[in-house]
Design a protein around this motif. Structure first.
Motif, PDB file in Angstrom:
ATOM      1  N   GLU A 113       0.833  -1.190   0.000  1.00 61.47           N
ATOM      2  CA  GLU A 113       0.000   0.000   0.000  1.00 61.47           C
ATOM      3  C   GLU A 113       0.871   1.244   0.000  1.00 61.47           C
ATOM      4  O   GLU A 113       2.034   1.203   0.424  1.00 61.47           O
ATOM      5  CB  GLU A 113      -0.945   0.012   1.207  1.00 61.47           C
ATOM      6  CG  GLU A 113      -0.226  -0.032   2.547  1.00 61.47           C
ATOM      7  CD  GLU A 113      -1.201  -0.120   3.715  1.00 61.47           C
ATOM      8  OE1 GLU A 113      -2.335  -0.551   3.511  1.00 61.47           O
ATOM      9  OE2 GLU A 113      -0.801   0.264   4.840  1.00 61.47           O
ATOM     10  N   ILE A 114       0.327   2.345  -0.484  1.00 60.40           N
ATOM     11  CA  ILE A 114       1.043   3.603  -0.551  1.00 60.40           C
ATOM     12  C   ILE A 114       0.107   4.737  -0.128  1.00 60.40           C
ATOM     13  O   ILE A 114      -1.107   4.546  -0.032  1.00 60.40           O
ATOM     14  CB  ILE A 114       1.561   3.897  -1.974  1.00 60.40           C
ATOM     15  CG1 ILE A 114       0.380   3.985  -2.959  1.00 60.40           C
ATOM     16  CG2 ILE A 114       2.569   2.850  -2.419  1.00 60.40           C
ATOM     17  CD1 ILE A 114       0.754   4.504  -4.329  1.00 60.40           C
ATOM     18  N   ILE A 115       0.676   5.904   0.122  1.00 63.09           N
ATOM     19  CA  ILE A 115      -0.105   7.118   0.334  1.00 63.09           C
ATOM     20  C   ILE A 115      -0.126   7.864  -1.001  1.00 63.09           C
ATOM     21  O   ILE A 115       0.909   8.040  -1.643  1.00 63.09           O
ATOM     22  CB  ILE A 115       0.498   8.005   1.431  1.00 63.09           C
ATOM     23  CG1 ILE A 115       0.660   7.207   2.722  1.00 63.09           C
ATOM     24  CG2 ILE A 115      -0.365   9.234   1.661  1.00 63.09           C
ATOM     25  CD1 ILE A 115      -0.644   6.689   3.292  1.00 63.09           C
ATOM     26  N   ALA A 116      -1.288   8.296  -1.432  1.00 65.43           N
ATOM     27  CA  ALA A 116      -1.417   8.971  -2.710  1.00 65.43           C
ATOM     28  C   ALA A 116      -2.475  10.059  -2.630  1.00 65.43           C
ATOM     29  O   ALA A 116      -3.284  10.109  -1.700  1.00 65.43           O
ATOM     30  CB  ALA A 116      -1.772   7.972  -3.809  1.00 65.43           C
ATOM     31  N   ILE A 117      -2.445  10.956  -3.617  1.00 68.10           N
ATOM     32  CA  ILE A 117      -3.503  11.946  -3.794  1.00 68.10           C
ATOM     33  C   ILE A 117      -4.497  11.386  -4.809  1.00 68.10           C
ATOM     34  O   ILE A 117      -4.098  10.877  -5.859  1.00 68.10           O
ATOM     35  CB  ILE A 117      -2.932  13.285  -4.301  1.00 68.10           C
ATOM     36  CG1 ILE A 117      -1.942  13.868  -3.284  1.00 68.10           C
ATOM     37  CG2 ILE A 117      -4.057  14.292  -4.573  1.00 68.10           C
ATOM     38  CD1 ILE A 117      -1.219  15.107  -3.774  1.00 68.10           C
ATOM     39  N   ILE A 118      -5.769  11.466  -4.503  1.00 62.97           N
ATOM     40  CA  ILE A 118      -6.795  10.942  -5.404  1.00 62.97           C
ATOM     41  C   ILE A 118      -7.748  12.072  -5.804  1.00 62.97           C
ATOM     42  O   ILE A 118      -8.236  12.816  -4.946  1.00 62.97           O
ATOM     43  CB  ILE A 118      -7.604   9.803  -4.756  1.00 62.97           C
ATOM     44  CG1 ILE A 118      -6.675   8.689  -4.273  1.00 62.97           C
ATOM     45  CG2 ILE A 118      -8.618   9.244  -5.749  1.00 62.97           C
ATOM     46  CD1 ILE A 118      -7.403   7.558  -3.546  1.00 62.97           C
ATOM     47  N   ASP A 119      -7.972  12.185  -7.102  1.00 65.82           N
ATOM     48  CA  ASP A 119      -8.952  13.138  -7.613  1.00 65.82           C
ATOM     49  C   ASP A 119     -10.297  12.426  -7.701  1.00 65.82           C
ATOM     50  O   ASP A 119     -10.454  11.471  -8.478  1.00 65.82           O
ATOM     51  CB  ASP A 119      -8.521  13.649  -8.999  1.00 65.82           C
ATOM     52  CG  ASP A 119      -9.360  14.833  -9.466  1.00 65.82           C
ATOM     53  OD1 ASP A 119     -10.588  14.793  -9.266  1.00 65.82           O
ATOM     54  OD2 ASP A 119      -8.787  15.771 -10.026  1.00 65.82           O
ATOM     55  N   VAL A 120     -11.251  12.852  -6.899  1.00 66.16           N
ATOM     56  CA  VAL A 120     -12.573  12.205  -6.858  1.00 66.16           C
ATOM     57  C   VAL A 120     -13.652  13.136  -7.413  1.00 66.16           C
ATOM     58  O   VAL A 120     -14.836  12.964  -7.130  1.00 66.16           O
ATOM     59  CB  VAL A 120     -12.923  11.782  -5.407  1.00 66.16           C
ATOM     60  CG1 VAL A 120     -11.961  10.712  -4.906  1.00 66.16           C
ATOM     61  CG2 VAL A 120     -12.885  13.005  -4.465  1.00 66.16           C
ATOM     62  N   SER A 121     -13.198  14.116  -8.219  1.00 66.65           N
ATOM     63  CA  SER A 121     -14.145  15.133  -8.715  1.00 66.65           C
ATOM     64  C   SER A 121     -14.942  14.664  -9.930  1.00 66.65           C
ATOM     65  O   SER A 121     -15.830  15.380 -10.389  1.00 66.65           O
ATOM     66  CB  SER A 121     -13.379  16.413  -9.072  1.00 66.65           C
ATOM     67  OG  SER A 121     -12.461  16.173 -10.137  1.00 66.65           O
ATOM     68  N   GLY A 122     -14.619  13.462 -10.459  1.00 63.62           N
ATOM     69  CA  GLY A 122     -15.357  12.955 -11.611  1.00 63.62           C
ATOM     70  C   GLY A 122     -14.818  13.477 -12.931  1.00 63.62           C
ATOM     71  O   GLY A 122     -15.569  14.002 -13.768  1.00 63.62           O
ATOM     72  N   LEU A 123     -13.514  13.362 -13.150  1.00 62.01           N
ATOM     73  CA  LEU A 123     -12.876  13.844 -14.380  1.00 62.01           C
ATOM     74  C   LEU A 123     -13.329  13.041 -15.589  1.00 62.01           C
ATOM     75  O   LEU A 123     -13.522  11.826 -15.521  1.00 62.01           O
ATOM     76  CB  LEU A 123     -11.352  13.762 -14.255  1.00 62.01           C
ATOM     77  CG  LEU A 123     -10.675  14.595 -13.155  1.00 62.01           C
ATOM     78  CD1 LEU A 123      -9.179  14.323 -13.151  1.00 62.01           C
ATOM     79  CD2 LEU A 123     -10.958  16.072 -13.340  1.00 62.01           C
ATOM     80  N   SER A 124     -13.449  13.737 -16.721  1.00 59.59           N
ATOM     81  CA  SER A 124     -13.742  13.055 -17.986  1.00 59.59           C
ATOM     82  C   SER A 124     -12.473  12.412 -18.502  1.00 59.59           C
ATOM     83  O   SER A 124     -11.367  12.711 -18.048  1.00 59.59           O
ATOM     84  CB  SER A 124     -14.260  14.070 -19.016  1.00 59.59           C
ATOM     85  OG  SER A 124     -13.228  15.000 -19.337  1.00 59.59           O
ATOM     86  N   ARG A 125     -12.616  11.506 -19.474  1.00 62.68           N
ATOM     87  CA  ARG A 125     -11.446  10.861 -20.058  1.00 62.68           C
ATOM     88  C   ARG A 125     -10.519  11.892 -20.694  1.00 62.68           C
ATOM     89  O   ARG A 125      -9.290  11.791 -20.616  1.00 62.68           O
ATOM     90  CB  ARG A 125     -11.890   9.827 -21.085  1.00 62.68           C
ATOM     91  CG  ARG A 125     -10.756   9.059 -21.759  1.00 62.68           C
ATOM     92  CD  ARG A 125      -9.850   8.339 -20.773  1.00 62.68           C
ATOM     93  NE  ARG A 125     -10.582   7.374 -19.965  1.00 62.68           N
ATOM     94  CZ  ARG A 125     -10.066   6.761 -18.906  1.00 62.68           C
ATOM     95  NH1 ARG A 125      -8.826   7.049 -18.514  1.00 62.68           N
ATOM     96  NH2 ARG A 125     -10.776   5.892 -18.205  1.00 62.68           N
ATOM     97  N   SER A 126     -11.096  12.918 -21.317  1.00 59.04           N
ATOM     98  CA  SER A 126     -10.286  13.973 -21.927  1.00 59.04           C
ATOM     99  C   SER A 126      -9.496  14.733 -20.877  1.00 59.04           C
ATOM    100  O   SER A 126      -8.321  15.054 -21.055  1.00 59.04           O
ATOM    101  CB  SER A 126     -11.185  14.935 -22.706  1.00 59.04           C
ATOM    102  OG  SER A 126     -10.437  16.022 -23.210  1.00 59.04           O
TER     103      SER A 126
END
Length: 303
Positions: free
Chosen positions: A91-104
């Motif tokens: 396991e690692i510590i990471a930043i996660i974007d949970v804003s719902g980005l589009s594929r583009s």
């Protein structure tokens, strides 16, 4: 909803940064690499990154992931995550974007993180490299030889068992008799900053080398430095034997008698006199020359 729950089970949120970003503890087996990634890394660099992570036990900079359709995908940090897996991390510590980005938008950020990385100022890099005094730190930095320069001069020393010590340079030049401008010579030699500058006739160079080679054979010492050290000890011992003292002014008998040789019969007589004087306690082995002084004093006194 099921996909979101599946993604949520892949990580444990630690901190909400706002604007759709969180810091989380992530299960590595739940992270997926992008199908294509333009940023590449040489094998030796990847191996060094793996070694760094394994030595530290964790990542020193956080990858950026995105939660997309119930899956955690990598935006930035492909090589760090690859090395983390190779280092055996789960396991690692990471930043996660949970804003719902589009594929583009994901592709856009992936390209930006790869491209907008700035560049290093070589002069500043060299100054930082001068701070490195440990071979492991040099290896970990993965800075090329073109930047290392001066620090690399210490690289081979650090790779071998060694101790840090001060050293001095001694320059001894054997010159032909034709050299007259000694001031220019000394000035030229001083450019290499030696501690001692010595000058001797050119012809003595061969004698010096031959004497050194003969002494190495005589003492069975192959190392030149060790041989010179032994020669110095021999000379020091010889000076101690005759009672030489630094605070006294000494001169050679040759300077007095004009020669360092006398007839064998005369030498035999002098030798007998020295032995008798030693036996009588008038002189010792360290001050045999005092017999000459005693005789000279008696002669001057008219005895």
């Amino acid at each position: 909803m099921a996909a979101e729950e599946s993604a949520a089970m892949s990580y444990e949120k630690i901190y909400d940064m706002g604007t759709g970003l969180i810091i989380a503890k992530v299960q590595l087996d739940k992270v997926r690499e992008q199908d294509i990634n333009a940023r590449i890394m040489k094998k030796e660099m990847q191996d060094q990154l793996t070694a760094n992570i394994k030595n530290r036990g964790q990542l020193e900079s956080l990858p950026l992931l995105v939660e997309k359709d119930g899956v955690l995908e990598i935006i930035s940090g492909h090589h760090r995550i690859k090395s983390a897996r190779a280092a055996g991390m789960k396991e690692i510590i990471a930043i996660i974007d949970v804003s719902g980005l589009s594929r583009s938008k994901i592709a856009s950020k992936q390209l930006a993180h790869n491209a907008i990385s700035g560049f290093d100022d070589p002069s500043i890099l060299r100054e930082i490299c001068k701070m490195l005094d440990d071979v492991d730190d040099m290896l970990e930095s993965f800075i090329g030889k073109d930047i290392m320069e001066e620090p690399l001069e210490q690289y081979d020393k650090l790779l071998s068992p060694a101790v840090h010590f001060d050293f001095k340079n001694i320059t001894f030049s054997f010159l032909p008799h034709q050299v007259k401008d000694m001031d220019a010579l000394v000035k030229n030699l001083e450019s290499s900053a030696p501690e001692i500058i010595g000058v001797a006739p050119y012809e003595q160079c061969k004698q010096f080398i031959e004497a050194l080679a003969r002494y190495q054979k005589f003492s069975d010492i192959r190392n030149v430095g060790a041989a010179i050290h032994s020669m110095i000890e021999s000379v020091t011992e010889k000076m101690d034997e005759v009672g030489f003292k630094d605070d006294e002014e000494w001169t050679y008998l040759t300077k007095i008698f004009g020669s360092n040789a006398i007839p064998a019969e005369s030498a035999a007589t002098i030798t007998k006199a020295i032995k008798k004087a030693e036996k009588d306690g008038a002189i010792t082995s360290k001050n045999r020359w005092q017999l000459i002084e005693m005789l000279a004093t008696e002669y001057l006194a008219g005895k």
